[in-house]
Design an enzyme around this catalytic site. Structure first.
Site, PDB file in Angstrom:
ATOM      1  N   ARG A  43       0.808  -1.220   0.000  1.00 44.31           N
ATOM      2  CA  ARG A  43       0.000   0.000   0.000  1.00 44.31           C
ATOM      3  C   ARG A  43       0.840   1.268   0.000  1.00 44.31           C
ATOM      4  NH1 ARG A  43      -5.201  -1.274   3.970  1.00 44.31           N
ATOM      5  NH2 ARG A  43      -5.846  -3.205   2.917  1.00 44.31           N
ATOM      6  N   ASP A 144     -15.546   8.951   9.478  1.00 45.04           N
ATOM      7  CA  ASP A 144     -14.470   7.991   9.247  1.00 45.04           C
ATOM      8  C   ASP A 144     -13.170   8.774   9.169  1.00 45.04           C
ATOM      9  OD1 ASP A 144     -14.546   4.848   8.243  1.00 45.04           O
ATOM     10  OD2 ASP A 144     -12.728   5.908   7.634  1.00 45.04           O
TER      11      ASP A 144
END
Length: 281
Positions: A43, A144
């Protein structure tokens, strides 16, 4: 353990991996296990390549040099897991509907604290619409830490296979089918979108700039990424944002009974405030 090497000779050393673990823990409370090393590489390698870097040590040094660097947002987004679906852990939604109906037309506020890409808050909104009608009594705050996930949630656009758990009646009532270039996609209609306010929020932030109290808080499948002390702190803060008769919904693999005394188990992965929690509320 040997360093991982792939294309363009990107190098992730043991020391680099430990720095990543410390940085994401301090920034977002996420406790990365040793077996997450490959995930970290795959990632973050994309972020290194965007800067033309070949060493993780240089990327991490850039972050540490400026705590306000915009790259921190990409770093956090990259290491946040967004596994979600519509009506996940379906046993929660009849309980939510029952609790909402007790409001008897009054205001009913829900906080979805790990909104991800939107499937959970839209599932909550559909449940509240069906339980309470089309009035404006119900509202939903969806937060979030991952800004890229929130952007997808705000858009409310999903592929047909992502809405397979939604009934045909709900699809017709709450979603609009795409045409032309959007064929095979659906978009949440305004009757759902108008109920939800999407905001970025870090549960580890010293201040939560949100307005309670809430009738219900959803915090599902996010605590598993925090260590026990962090979980306890967040739960104790939740108690101050929940109404005395409010409910906290947790994930299927999460057990808060041995973490804090402010909540007590009411049902399967559903909690209510204990006496100590009611005093905080």
């Amino acid at each position: 353990m040997q360093a991982i090497k792939e294309s363009r000779d990107l190098v992730l050393t043991d020391a680099d991996f430990e720095r990543v673990r410390k940085l994401i823990y301090a920034r977002a409370g996420i406790a990365l296990a040793e077996h997450k090393r490959e995930m970290v590489y795959s990632r973050l390698a994309k972020r290194l390549r965007s800067y033309g870097m070949q060493r993780f040590v240089d990327y991490l040094a850039m972050l540490e040099a400026d705590e306000n660097n915009d790259e921190w947002e990409h770093f956090t987004n990259a290491l946040t897991t967004n596994l979600t679906s519509f009506f996940r852990e379906s046993h929660h939604f009849p309980l939510l509907a029952e609790h909402a109906r007790k409001a008897n037309g009054g205001k009913f506020k829900v906080w979805c604290s790990a909104a991800s890409t939107g499937e959970e808050p839209y599932s909550i909104a559909m449940t509240l619409r069906e339980a309470m009608g089309s009035g404006n009594a119900a509202s939903l705050l969806a937060t979030d830490i991952d800004t890229s996930a929130l952007a997808k949630a705000r858009a409310g656009v999903y592929a047909d296979n992502q809405v397979s758990k939604i009934s045909d009646e709900q699809l017709k009532r709450f979603f609009q089918k795409g045409k032309g270039a959007r064929a095979g996609m659906v978009r949440a209609q305004d009757n759902l979108r108008s109920m939800i306010t999407f905001e970025q929020l870090n549960l580890l932030a010293p201040r939560w700039d949100i307005e309670g109290p809430f009738d219900v808080i959803f915090c599902r499948n996010v605590m598993i990424y925090f260590d026990k002390p962090t979980q306890a702190r967040i739960l104790e803060r939740f108690a101050t944002y929940l109404k005395p008769d409010g409910l906290l919904f947790a994930g299927h693999s999460e057990n808060f009974s041995y973490i804090t005394k402010v909540f007590k188990l009411r049902g399967h992965t559903v909690y209510e405030l204990a006496q100590q929690g009611r005093a905080s509320a």
